[in-house]
Write an enzyme that holds these catalytic residues in place. Structure first.
Site, PDB file in Angstrom:
ATOM      1  N   ALA A   1      32.088  82.218  96.660  1.00  0.00           N
ATOM      2  CA  ALA A   1      31.584  80.923  96.191  1.00  0.00           C
ATOM      3  C   ALA A   1      30.078  80.776  96.359  1.00  0.00           C
ATOM      4  O   ALA A   1      29.473  79.921  95.708  1.00  0.00           O
ATOM      5  CB  ALA A   1      32.299  79.788  96.928  1.00  0.00           C
TER       6      ALA A   1
ATOM      7  N   SER B   1      32.653  79.817 103.530  1.00  0.00           N
ATOM      8  CA  SER B   1      32.689  79.673 102.079  1.00  0.00           C
ATOM      9  C   SER B   1      34.025  80.166 101.546  1.00  0.00           C
ATOM     10  O   SER B   1      34.670  81.037 102.142  1.00  0.00           O
ATOM     11  CB  SER B   1      31.568  80.483 101.431  1.00  0.00           C
ATOM     12  OG  SER B   1      31.853  81.880 101.491  1.00  0.00           O
ATOM     13  N   ASP B   2      34.431  79.617 100.405  1.00  0.00           N
ATOM     14  CA  ASP B   2      35.507  80.269  99.686  1.00  0.00           C
ATOM     15  C   ASP B   2      34.976  81.619  99.217  1.00  0.00           C
ATOM     16  O   ASP B   2      33.770  81.822  99.078  1.00  0.00           O
ATOM     17  CB  ASP B   2      35.973  79.425  98.498  1.00  0.00           C
ATOM     18  CG  ASP B   2      37.421  79.717  98.122  1.00  0.00           C
ATOM     19  OD1 ASP B   2      37.913  80.821  98.453  1.00  0.00           O
ATOM     20  OD2 ASP B   2      38.066  78.857  97.486  1.00  0.00           O
ATOM     21  N   TRP B   3      35.873  82.549  98.980  1.00  0.00           N
ATOM     22  CA  TRP B   3      35.474  83.934  98.731  1.00  0.00           C
ATOM     23  C   TRP B   3      34.666  84.051  97.428  1.00  0.00           C
ATOM     24  O   TRP B   3      35.162  83.775  96.344  1.00  0.00           O
ATOM     25  CB  TRP B   3      36.711  84.819  98.690  1.00  0.00           C
ATOM     26  CG  TRP B   3      37.105  85.400 100.006  1.00  0.00           C
ATOM     27  CD1 TRP B   3      37.328  86.711 100.263  1.00  0.00           C
ATOM     28  CD2 TRP B   3      37.297  84.726 101.263  1.00  0.00           C
ATOM     29  NE1 TRP B   3      37.655  86.901 101.594  1.00  0.00           N
ATOM     30  CE2 TRP B   3      37.643  85.701 102.232  1.00  0.00           C
ATOM     31  CE3 TRP B   3      37.207  83.392 101.663  1.00  0.00           C
ATOM     32  CZ2 TRP B   3      37.891  85.385 103.568  1.00  0.00           C
ATOM     33  CZ3 TRP B   3      37.459  83.070 102.989  1.00  0.00           C
ATOM     34  CH2 TRP B   3      37.789  84.052 103.924  1.00  0.00           C
TER      35      TRP B   3
END
Length: 382
Positions: free
Chosen positions: A227, A223-225
């Site tokens: 997200a 995941s993006d941080w």
């Protein structure tokens, strides 16, 4: 590389809680370790114009490379591959296993604040250059990360926007660079913050189809941080690793969901298998070495200089260039950036270079005996 059979035997050694624990980061930049498997923590770091490491500290300097937009202007995949090798060497120097680059989103608006991280408005060019960078980074035994999957191409409401796009445009424009990265063998893909078709990318079916099923991506989807915002979001789907940690929305909630039959344990096992495969590739498993032995460090500064020079386009030359020191008395460098150049964008891709050579300093060094002056240039209206 770790075989599927070997991975399955390792997964069998763990109970449910320990498997789930591996699916959320141990801290902001590291994955969890597991002694029973001989698995050490893997370190991730922002890119793509340099490798920051795990701290944003001006005392911990990094090599600053020309922006990815400049890489696309090269039209030279071999030279882009050399940049990838430089990134890999920087990553090894800083103890980094996974570089969070390349950024494969597109220049869809001139207002995009992270466009300096991206290659082009053209998906074909972005795909070719991104694939070359992936091969260069991973040739040095460090994982590259294709991000941000997918359609995270504008600044307005970047974290929450719901992108509505037809199937053909999605395939031919937005997904195309990521498909090229998968064909190049990328080891990590980062899911984006935004939604596509009403579904957050962390839980979006696109992570399964086409990414994993049709394209055959066998690496880790991270995941993006921050997200993953909801409990169990993406847990039964294509997302494999939630960052950052140690606290996150899976944890105990995912353990309970598996025990209650709401999420199959096989989904957890698949995610752990992918993490172990990545660990094998970067040498984070006991008795395993990186899938590619690290080559000798390249001459990083020479590569950066070649890229900077080759990415520039000379539109017209009336005979002034190249400068001939013996025929010059005074050279003026016009504009505020002559003394204080803007050498990079800001935000998560920013690094602290050891030093910056301004155009004024560079010309004075290149033209000994010539008077080189800085001129402010026309006033800028605020």
């Amino acid at each position: 590389m770790l075989t599927d059979h070997e991975a399955a035997r390792l997964v069998e050694k763990l109970g449910l809680e320990r498997k789930v624990r591996l699916l959320t980061g141990a801290d902001t930049w590291r994955t969890g370790a597991e002694t029973a498997l001989g698995l050490r923590a893997m370190t991730l770091s922002d890119g793509p114009a340099g490798v920051r490491g795990t701290a944003w500290d001006e005392r911990l300097t990094s090599l600053l490379l020309p922006s990815p937009t400049a890489l696309a202007a090269l039209w030279d995949e071999a030279l882009v591959g050399e940049v990838g090798a430089v990134l890999a060497a920087e990553a090894r120097r800083k103890g980094v296993d996974v570089v969070l680059a390349p950024t494969l989103n597109l220049h869809r608006s001139p207002l995009g604040g992270r466009h300096f991280e991206c290659f082009s408005e053209d998906p074909w060019l972005a795909g070719r250059v991104g694939a070359a960078l992936v091969r260069g980074v991973q040739g040095g035994g460090v994982a590259a990360t294709a991000k941000h999957f997918v359609a995270n191409d504008a600044e307005t409401e970047r974290l929450t926007v719901d992108v509505r796009v037809g199937e053909r445009a999605l395939r031919e424009v937005y997904l195309a660079p990521f498909e090229a990265a998968v064909e190049a063998g990328v080891w990590v893909v980062m899911s984006a913050y935004n939604r596509v078709g009403g579904v957050a990318m962390a839980a979006n079916g696109l992570l399964r189809e086409p990414l994993k099923a049709e394209w055959g991506f066998d690496g880790v989807v991270v995941s993006d941080w921050g997200a993953v915002r909801e409990p169990l979001e993406g847990a039964a789907g294509g997302l494999d690793l939630v960052m950052p940690g140690p606290d996150g929305p899976w944890g105990e909630a995912l353990v309970a969901a598996v025990r209650e039959g709401r999420v199959p344990e096989s989904a957890v096992d698949e995610k752990v298998t992918r993490l172990l495969r990545l660990a094998s590739r970067v040498g984070a498993l006991e008795d395993s070495a990186p899938s590619a032995p690290p080559p000798p460090p390249p001459d990083a500064r020479a590569v950066a200089r070649r890229v900077a020079a080759s990415s520039a386009v000379l539109l017209r030359n009336d005979g002034t260039l190249p400068l001939r020191p013996g025929q010059l008395r005074t050279v003026a460098v016009v504009g505020p950036h002559a003394v204080r150049p803007r050498v990079q964008g800001g935000g998560s891709a920013e690094v602290f270079p050891e030093r910056v050579v301004s155009p004024l300093e560079g010309l004075r060094a290149a033209l000994p005996g010539v008077r080189v002056v800085a001129v402010p240039g026309p006033a800028v209206l605020e």
